[in-house]
Design a protein around this motif. Structure first.
Motif, PDB file in Angstrom:
ATOM      1  N   VAL A  56       0.986  -1.051  -0.043  1.00 38.38           N
ATOM      2  CA  VAL A  56      -0.058  -0.026  -0.172  1.00 38.38           C
ATOM      3  C   VAL A  56       0.717   1.355  -0.141  1.00 38.38           C
ATOM      4  CG1 VAL A  56      -1.654   1.213   1.230  1.00 38.38           C
ATOM      5  CG2 VAL A  56      -2.070  -1.184   1.062  1.00 38.38           C
ATOM      6  N   LEU A  60       1.233   3.838  -2.889  1.00 37.21           N
ATOM      7  CA  LEU A  60       1.252   5.430  -2.736  1.00 37.21           C
ATOM      8  C   LEU A  60       2.331   6.359  -3.299  1.00 37.21           C
ATOM      9  CD1 LEU A  60      -0.982   7.801  -1.744  1.00 37.21           C
ATOM     10  CD2 LEU A  60       0.369   7.466   0.466  1.00 37.21           C
ATOM     11  N   THR A 119     -10.912   4.218  -7.714  1.00 39.36           N
ATOM     12  CA  THR A 119     -10.477   4.541  -6.347  1.00 39.36           C
ATOM     13  C   THR A 119      -9.650   4.144  -5.591  1.00 39.36           C
ATOM     14  OG1 THR A 119     -12.623   5.793  -5.623  1.00 39.36           O
ATOM     15  CG2 THR A 119     -11.619   4.190  -4.072  1.00 39.36           C
ATOM     16  N   GLN A 121      -7.243   2.592  -7.119  1.00 41.22           N
ATOM     17  CA  GLN A 121      -6.023   2.938  -7.886  1.00 41.22           C
ATOM     18  C   GLN A 121      -5.360   1.738  -8.902  1.00 41.22           C
ATOM     19  OE1 GLN A 121      -6.857   6.077  -6.401  1.00 41.22           O
ATOM     20  NE2 GLN A 121      -5.121   6.351  -7.721  1.00 41.22           N
TER      21      GLN A 121
ATOM     22  N   GLN B   4      -4.352  16.488 -19.379  1.00 43.88           N
ATOM     23  CA  GLN B   4      -4.879  15.698 -18.787  1.00 43.88           C
ATOM     24  C   GLN B   4      -5.284  16.279 -17.451  1.00 43.88           C
ATOM     25  OE1 GLN B   4      -5.459  12.278 -19.435  1.00 43.88           O
ATOM     26  NE2 GLN B   4      -6.301  11.844 -17.150  1.00 43.88           N
ATOM     27  N   GLN B  52     -12.513  12.074  -5.732  1.00 45.20           N
ATOM     28  CA  GLN B  52     -12.676  10.988  -5.326  1.00 45.20           C
ATOM     29  C   GLN B  52     -11.466  10.477  -4.593  1.00 45.20           C
ATOM     30  OE1 GLN B  52     -15.856   9.741  -6.665  1.00 45.20           O
ATOM     31  NE2 GLN B  52     -15.034   7.642  -7.419  1.00 45.20           N
ATOM     32  N   PRO B  53     -11.904  10.113  -3.110  1.00 47.17           N
ATOM     33  CA  PRO B  53     -10.866   9.632  -2.410  1.00 47.17           C
ATOM     34  C   PRO B  53      -9.780   8.601  -2.718  1.00 47.17           C
ATOM     35  CG  PRO B  53     -12.806   9.979  -1.071  1.00 47.17           C
ATOM     36  CD  PRO B  53     -13.130   9.923  -2.729  1.00 47.17           C
ATOM     37  N   ASN B  54      -8.448   8.880  -2.727  1.00 53.78           N
ATOM     38  CA  ASN B  54      -7.623   7.763  -3.056  1.00 53.78           C
ATOM     39  C   ASN B  54      -7.823   6.718  -2.011  1.00 53.78           C
ATOM     40  OD1 ASN B  54      -5.149   6.209  -3.031  1.00 53.78           O
ATOM     41  ND2 ASN B  54      -4.144   7.945  -4.426  1.00 53.78           N
ATOM     42  N   ALA B  55      -7.971   5.470  -2.262  1.00 51.87           N
ATOM     43  CA  ALA B  55      -8.051   4.220  -1.414  1.00 51.87           C
ATOM     44  C   ALA B  55      -6.773   3.999  -0.813  1.00 51.87           C
ATOM     45  CB  ALA B  55      -8.816   3.258  -1.939  1.00 51.87           C
ATOM     46  N   VAL B  56      -5.908   4.158  -1.806  1.00 56.50           N
ATOM     47  CA  VAL B  56      -4.353   3.812  -1.263  1.00 56.50           C
ATOM     48  C   VAL B  56      -3.998   4.711  -0.264  1.00 56.50           C
ATOM     49  CG1 VAL B  56      -2.090   3.233  -2.184  1.00 56.50           C
ATOM     50  CG2 VAL B  56      -3.948   2.540  -3.503  1.00 56.50           C
ATOM     51  N   ALA B  57      -3.971   5.854  -0.387  1.00 55.64           N
ATOM     52  CA  ALA B  57      -3.672   6.787   0.692  1.00 55.64           C
ATOM     53  C   ALA B  57      -4.248   6.598   1.807  1.00 55.64           C
ATOM     54  CB  ALA B  57      -3.932   8.104   0.109  1.00 55.64           C
TER      55      ALA B  57
END
Lengths: 337, 337
Positions: A56, A60, A119, A121, B4, B52-57
């Motif tokens: 993870v 990131l 989301t 990633q 982009q 969209q929240p970054n799920a990895v972070a």
DNA sequence: ATGAAAGCGCTAACAA
DNA sequence: TTGTTAGCGCTTTCAT
């Protein structure tokens, strides 16, 4: 209570060896710029501490998760599960993991699924829906990561895809049936509103009819069964239309029709010939066994995944529309070998 | 070239609204401590920026990935794919995603798979192997995240699991066959070295024999076929043993035996009775249809996943060994209704 | 060949 | 109710 040993971090390793994080990171990632003796010491410490990089954190920092998303109608359907197996095996080979989502071919759920995968990633997506509505297409196109279709196709070849030449396959199968004198051949599809059925299978069927000089009759096209049970009901409709042959898009549905006819005293292939198109185990389990178009399901998944790895590496694809070869297998449900 | 547009981050949202990261984080996570007017402004900005929240972070910061791992033998096997569907549906309901890995029941691959999943920081694991070797057990026990078995069991109930009472199911089925006068009943298993076969199915079968006062004959236990094709070969062995009834652990294998006997002129159920145990579509597709133990496959997966969610929430389980009810379905392959 | 340092995007105390 | 400030564990320039 044994004290819960916290997972070692890259920092622990660095400290133990007396080098910087960067150095440990280099050896973990196989970067050449590390003296052999240093590398050995680091490796030893990694082993002793049982250090496992946290994917993870890695994701990131590097913006690569080595995870892909697989969006499919239903794992429970053998056709898709075989595709998935091909995808998974190749994914594993290239060190990717696959996040699976079932959509039941529902377009809203597909959009949600893709959004959710982004989301998380994921580095890429394999899409297996047979439908591809505008919202889904829009979602895919704005995804920012490569998407490839497996066992499906997009209008205007808008997306990379791998499948077989459905038009030709259905045309050939139908033509063979016509050559044996059939006049009323049923075409059994999954749904009238998906490209694979409407623009490919149906078109192949129609071409064959046209070449044979037979008028197309919309009454002979059926598309309301997706399960074995529903297939039984639909089989009654076929019977009411006095068809003498059927070309089916799915094996379970084909077996359903086969059983229904036989259970009602018909002889197969004498009174009815049936050809199916996925060649799953269902086609060899039935009696008689079902003649079938044989799609290389596993390979379709595997090749699609291979394409995706290239795309994720930023490589150019020489061919984005891959059609894998299919074969025709004659078994007891048709009259000629 | 359109520029982009980079994905908006929480920072962009905060800046746009003129609040701190913490506030945005709070509204995103549904924390109550935010004034309604502030919440509205933040929500509006989120919408406008398409944030969209970054799920990895998120996963890194919170140490929760809302991702689980599913370790299974083979998606292609209907039994497992149905379990998986149950798992997936419940996972989705609780906002978890599932990372899928096929192991072909290979214990080394299972260990690797689990290790890899832990690396990805999954919050929990559903394990579906029928085998559970010491190395796999060790890996699971040191995992640090909850693991629940679906459609399987561990020795000494060492791990939470959900399945059916295999011993009783096999005992009952065998007893019924014995009551109809059978003396030579074959038991067809998947493998002699897995607990589910050796310690449960076999034991149930043996108990039935014992109660009936019939000596156990190891020659009548078969365990070398896992595919339809291999089943054909094994069927020849059954035939050589003059068995008059068979209890099979898997539907495809059962159909294989059924077909083999019928293809060789035997009548089912007159000359041979067959009972299978997964009640997949294969058992209704065959002619005659197969009598079967009916395991609630989907539910097993669903309940297992539900247990896992509780475990991941740190809740205590009142019952870690869940046995779901099964039923016995009589169809044409046996003589009594 | 190695290290220092700045993030990656977010959560979660702790203050205010 | 809101903001400040550390991290989470790792990669990646940029120096040295």
């Amino acid at each position: 209570m044994a004290e819960q040993k916290k997972n070692a971090t890259i920092y622990d390793v660095a400290e133990k060896v007396g080098v910087s994080l960067a150095t440990v990171s280099r050896v973990v990632n196989g970067n050449d710029n590390v003296r052999q003796s240093t590398r050995d010491k680091v490796l030893k410490a990694i082993d002793e501490l049982g250090y496992q990089p946290n994917a993870v954190a890695r994701g990131l920092a590097s913006k690569k998760t080595t995870t892909i998303g697989v969006v499919m109608p239903d794992v429970t359907n053998v056709f898709y599960s075989e595709l998935t197996r091909g995808v998974d095996d190749i994914a594993q080979m290239y060190q990717y993991d696959a996040l699976l989502t079932n959509t039941d071919d529902d377009q809203d759920r597909a959009v949600t699924a893709i959004k959710n995968l982004l989301t998380k990633q994921v580095d890429g997506i394999i899409y297996m829906g047979t439908k591809l509505s505008a919202p889904v297409m829009a979602m895919i196109q704005s995804a920012g990561v490569p998407v490839v279709l497996a066992g499906s196709v997009a209008e205007n070849e808008a997306l990379p895809s791998v499948n077989i030449d459905y038009v030709t396959a259905f045309e050939t199968v139908t033509t063979k049936l016509l050559a044996r004198g059939h006049q009323r051949i049923a075409l059994v599809l999954g749904s009238r509103d998906r490209a694979i059925d409407q623009d490919f299978r149906l078109v192949g069927y129609q071409r064959a009819l046209q070449e044979a000089g037979i008028d197309y009759d919309d009454q002979l096209v059926f598309a309301k069964a997706r399960t074995y049970e529903a297939g039984q009901l639909q089989a009654a409709d076929l019977m009411a239309q006095d068809v003498t042959a059927v070309v089916a898009y799915d094996d379970e549905i084909a077996v359903s029709i086969l059983n229904y006819y036989q259970d009602h005293g018909y002889k197969v292939p004498e009174d009815l010939e049936i050809v199916t198109s996925n060649n799953t185990n269902f086609s060899i389990v039935s009696r008689p066994e079902l003649s079938s178009i044989n799609q290389p399901k596993y390979d379709i998944g595997a090749v699609a995944m291979r394409m995706l790895t290239k795309l994720m590496n930023g490589e150019e694809l020489t061919d984005t529309q891959i059609k894998l070869p299919y074969t025709l297998i004659s078994r007891g449900s048709t009259r000629t070998k």
